[in-house]
Write a protein that holds these residues in place. Sequence first.
Motif, PDB file in Angstrom:
ATOM      1  N   ARG A 108      -2.042   7.226   6.939  1.00  4.53           N
ATOM      2  CA  ARG A 108      -3.283   6.936   6.235  1.00  4.53           C
ATOM      3  C   ARG A 108      -2.918   6.577   4.798  1.00  4.53           C
ATOM      4  O   ARG A 108      -2.394   7.424   4.065  1.00  4.53           O
ATOM      5  CB  ARG A 108      -4.196   8.151   6.260  1.00  4.53           C
ATOM      6  N   PRO A 109      -3.155   5.318   4.394  1.00  4.20           N
ATOM      7  CA  PRO A 109      -2.764   4.906   3.048  1.00  4.20           C
ATOM      8  C   PRO A 109      -3.496   5.689   1.965  1.00  4.20           C
ATOM      9  O   PRO A 109      -4.594   6.207   2.182  1.00  4.20           O
ATOM     10  CB  PRO A 109      -3.165   3.435   2.981  1.00  4.20           C
ATOM     11  N   ILE A 110      -2.862   5.753   0.805  1.00  3.54           N
ATOM     12  CA  ILE A 110      -3.489   6.323  -0.385  1.00  3.54           C
ATOM     13  C   ILE A 110      -4.377   5.226  -0.957  1.00  3.54           C
ATOM     14  O   ILE A 110      -3.888   4.223  -1.466  1.00  3.54           O
ATOM     15  CB  ILE A 110      -2.418   6.773  -1.408  1.00  3.54           C
ATOM     16  N   VAL A 140       0.870  -1.180   0.000  1.00  2.79           N
ATOM     17  CA  VAL A 140       0.000   0.000   0.000  1.00  2.79           C
ATOM     18  C   VAL A 140       0.902   1.223   0.000  1.00  2.79           C
ATOM     19  O   VAL A 140       2.033   1.172   0.486  1.00  2.79           O
ATOM     20  CB  VAL A 140      -0.976   0.044   1.203  1.00  2.79           C
ATOM     21  N   LEU A 141       0.399   2.320  -0.566  1.00  2.00           N
ATOM     22  CA  LEU A 141       1.158   3.570  -0.592  1.00  2.00           C
ATOM     23  C   LEU A 141       0.764   4.459   0.571  1.00  2.00           C
ATOM     24  O   LEU A 141      -0.409   4.566   0.915  1.00  2.00           O
ATOM     25  CB  LEU A 141       0.876   4.339  -1.893  1.00  2.00           C
ATOM     26  N   HIS A 142       1.758   5.094   1.137  1.00  2.00           N
ATOM     27  CA  HIS A 142       1.556   6.121   2.155  1.00  2.00           C
ATOM     28  C   HIS A 142       2.240   7.386   1.665  1.00  2.00           C
ATOM     29  O   HIS A 142       3.349   7.321   1.129  1.00  2.00           O
ATOM     30  CB  HIS A 142       2.175   5.704   3.493  1.00  2.00           C
ATOM     31  N   PRO A 143       1.615   8.541   1.866  1.00  2.00           N
ATOM     32  CA  PRO A 143       2.276   9.783   1.460  1.00  2.00           C
ATOM     33  C   PRO A 143       3.449  10.092   2.375  1.00  2.00           C
ATOM     34  O   PRO A 143       3.402   9.842   3.575  1.00  2.00           O
ATOM     35  CB  PRO A 143       1.177  10.837   1.590  1.00  2.00           C
ATOM     36  N   GLY A 144       4.489  10.617   1.775  1.00  5.32           N
ATOM     37  CA  GLY A 144       5.642  11.105   2.524  1.00  5.32           C
ATOM     38  C   GLY A 144       5.769  12.594   2.271  1.00  5.32           C
ATOM     39  O   GLY A 144       4.872  13.207   1.689  1.00  5.32           O
ATOM     40  N   PRO A 145       6.876  13.172   2.648  1.00  2.00           N
ATOM     41  CA  PRO A 145       7.078  14.609   2.440  1.00  2.00           C
ATOM     42  C   PRO A 145       7.455  14.918   0.982  1.00  2.00           C
ATOM     43  O   PRO A 145       8.601  15.190   0.673  1.00  2.00           O
ATOM     44  CB  PRO A 145       8.209  14.939   3.408  1.00  2.00           C
ATOM     45  N   ARG A 157       5.880   2.839  11.736  1.00  2.00           N
ATOM     46  CA  ARG A 157       5.323   4.160  12.069  1.00  2.00           C
ATOM     47  C   ARG A 157       4.140   4.495  11.160  1.00  2.00           C
ATOM     48  O   ARG A 157       3.099   4.974  11.621  1.00  2.00           O
ATOM     49  CB  ARG A 157       6.409   5.230  11.970  1.00  2.00           C
ATOM     50  N   LEU A 158       4.292   4.237   9.861  1.00  2.00           N
ATOM     51  CA  LEU A 158       3.209   4.551   8.920  1.00  2.00           C
ATOM     52  C   LEU A 158       1.970   3.684   9.181  1.00  2.00           C
ATOM     53  O   LEU A 158       0.847   4.180   9.095  1.00  2.00           O
ATOM     54  CB  LEU A 158       3.688   4.370   7.478  1.00  2.00           C
ATOM     55  N   ARG A 159       2.175   2.414   9.502  1.00  2.00           N
ATOM     56  CA  ARG A 159       1.025   1.555   9.818  1.00  2.00           C
ATOM     57  C   ARG A 159       0.298   2.052  11.064  1.00  2.00           C
ATOM     58  O   ARG A 159      -0.919   1.965  11.151  1.00  2.00           O
ATOM     59  CB  ARG A 159       1.479   0.109  10.034  1.00  2.00           C
ATOM     60  N   GLY A 169      -0.683  -9.059 -18.432  1.00  4.38           N
ATOM     61  CA  GLY A 169      -0.784 -10.206 -17.541  1.00  4.38           C
ATOM     62  C   GLY A 169       0.534 -10.882 -17.224  1.00  4.38           C
ATOM     63  O   GLY A 169       0.580 -11.762 -16.354  1.00  4.38           O
ATOM     64  N   ARG A 170       1.614 -10.498 -17.908  1.00  5.74           N
ATOM     65  CA  ARG A 170       2.927 -11.084 -17.598  1.00  5.74           C
ATOM     66  C   ARG A 170       3.359 -10.682 -16.197  1.00  5.74           C
ATOM     67  O   ARG A 170       3.124  -9.558 -15.760  1.00  5.74           O
ATOM     68  CB  ARG A 170       3.992 -10.597 -18.583  1.00  5.74           C
ATOM     69  N   THR A 171       4.036 -11.621 -15.523  1.00  8.63           N
ATOM     70  CA  THR A 171       4.621 -11.352 -14.215  1.00  8.63           C
ATOM     71  C   THR A 171       6.127 -11.268 -14.380  1.00  8.63           C
ATOM     72  O   THR A 171       6.735 -12.134 -15.009  1.00  8.63           O
ATOM     73  CB  THR A 171       4.254 -12.462 -13.212  1.00  8.63           C
ATOM     74  N   VAL A 172       6.710 -10.211 -13.829  1.00  8.54           N
ATOM     75  CA  VAL A 172       8.143  -9.959 -13.956  1.00  8.54           C
ATOM     76  C   VAL A 172       8.713  -9.669 -12.572  1.00  8.54           C
ATOM     77  O   VAL A 172       8.132  -8.893 -11.815  1.00  8.54           O
ATOM     78  CB  VAL A 172       8.397  -8.758 -14.904  1.00  8.54           C
ATOM     79  N   ARG A 173       9.836 -10.305 -12.250  1.00  6.85           N
ATOM     80  CA  ARG A 173      10.533 -10.004 -10.993  1.00  6.85           C
ATOM     81  C   ARG A 173      11.251  -8.664 -11.155  1.00  6.85           C
ATOM     82  O   ARG A 173      11.909  -8.426 -12.175  1.00  6.85           O
ATOM     83  CB  ARG A 173      11.553 -11.084 -10.658  1.00  6.85           C
ATOM     84  N   ALA A 174      11.131  -7.805 -10.144  1.00  8.47           N
ATOM     85  CA  ALA A 174      11.710  -6.468 -10.248  1.00  8.47           C
ATOM     86  C   ALA A 174      12.153  -5.986  -8.872  1.00  8.47           C
ATOM     87  O   ALA A 174      11.604  -6.387  -7.840  1.00  8.47           O
ATOM     88  CB  ALA A 174      10.678  -5.501 -10.817  1.00  8.47           C
ATOM     89  N   TRP A 175      13.143  -5.096  -8.885  1.00 11.23           N
ATOM     90  CA  TRP A 175      13.510  -4.374  -7.674  1.00 11.23           C
ATOM     91  C   TRP A 175      12.435  -3.352  -7.375  1.00 11.23           C
ATOM     92  O   TRP A 175      11.895  -2.724  -8.282  1.00 11.23           O
ATOM     93  CB  TRP A 175      14.819  -3.618  -7.857  1.00 11.23           C
ATOM     94  N   VAL A 176      12.141  -3.168  -6.101  1.00 12.92           N
ATOM     95  CA  VAL A 176      11.257  -2.099  -5.652  1.00 12.92           C
ATOM     96  C   VAL A 176      11.792  -1.591  -4.317  1.00 12.92           C
ATOM     97  O   VAL A 176      12.328  -2.365  -3.517  1.00 12.92           O
ATOM     98  CB  VAL A 176       9.788  -2.580  -5.534  1.00 12.92           C
ATOM     99  N   TYR A 177      11.695  -0.300  -4.113  1.00 18.87           N
ATOM    100  CA  TYR A 177      12.105   0.308  -2.849  1.00 18.87           C
ATOM    101  C   TYR A 177      10.864   0.428  -1.977  1.00 18.87           C
ATOM    102  O   TYR A 177       9.910   1.115  -2.336  1.00 18.87           O
ATOM    103  CB  TYR A 177      12.745   1.680  -3.079  1.00 18.87           C
ATOM    104  N   ILE A 178      10.882  -0.286  -0.840  1.00 21.22           N
ATOM    105  CA  ILE A 178       9.756  -0.247   0.094  1.00 21.22           C
ATOM    106  C   ILE A 178      10.222   0.408   1.392  1.00 21.22           C
ATOM    107  O   ILE A 178      11.417   0.491   1.664  1.00 21.22           O
ATOM    108  CB  ILE A 178       9.193  -1.660   0.374  1.00 21.22           C
ATOM    109  N   ALA A 179       9.265   0.861   2.169  1.00 25.59           N
ATOM    110  CA  ALA A 179       9.594   1.494   3.454  1.00 25.59           C
ATOM    111  C   ALA A 179      10.359   0.507   4.325  1.00 25.59           C
ATOM    112  O   ALA A 179       9.977  -0.666   4.450  1.00 25.59           O
ATOM    113  CB  ALA A 179       8.322   1.941   4.157  1.00 25.59           C
TER     114      ALA A 179
END
Length: 148
Positions: free
Chosen positions: A128-130, A41-46, A122-124, A105-115
């Motif tokens: 408030r998620p977007i 889920v996305l959370h807003p940051g600054p 803290r965000l949980r 519909g293709r699934t691809v492994r990818a890098w992602v930057y998560i909190a």
Amino acid sequence: MNGTGPPFFVYGTLRPGEHNHDLYLRGRTRSEEPGRMAGLVLHPGPGYPYAVEEPGGTVTGDLVTALPGVYEELLAELDALEEYAPGDPHNLYERVMRDAVLADGRTVRAWVYIAAPSVAARLRAVGRPIESGEWPGATADAPAHGPG
């Protein structure tokens, strides 16, 4: 890795049309394809968002594949942008490998930057998620260098 590696799933200021896309990705990608990533889920940051691991969530973004020969340099630059260093307990983000699903519909492994865990906790607790799962774009007062 002969100049290539896994693509990146971007969901904030690195998406096409956003400020950091122009600074870091323009002219350095082989492809940019819309996609989604489940379990976040996305959370807003600054001025930029955080993706937080959460079952049932889905984030909209783009799968970005680097041009051959620029991958290692781009990976290092994106790690620096996201202030990510492997194993650093002060990271705001962690770079992890996850499945992204493309429009066809293709699934691809990818890098992602998560909190990072402390940020995610803290965000949980207080964030408030977007609800849409899509970053609405930079605002006029968003920092030009924010993670994405």
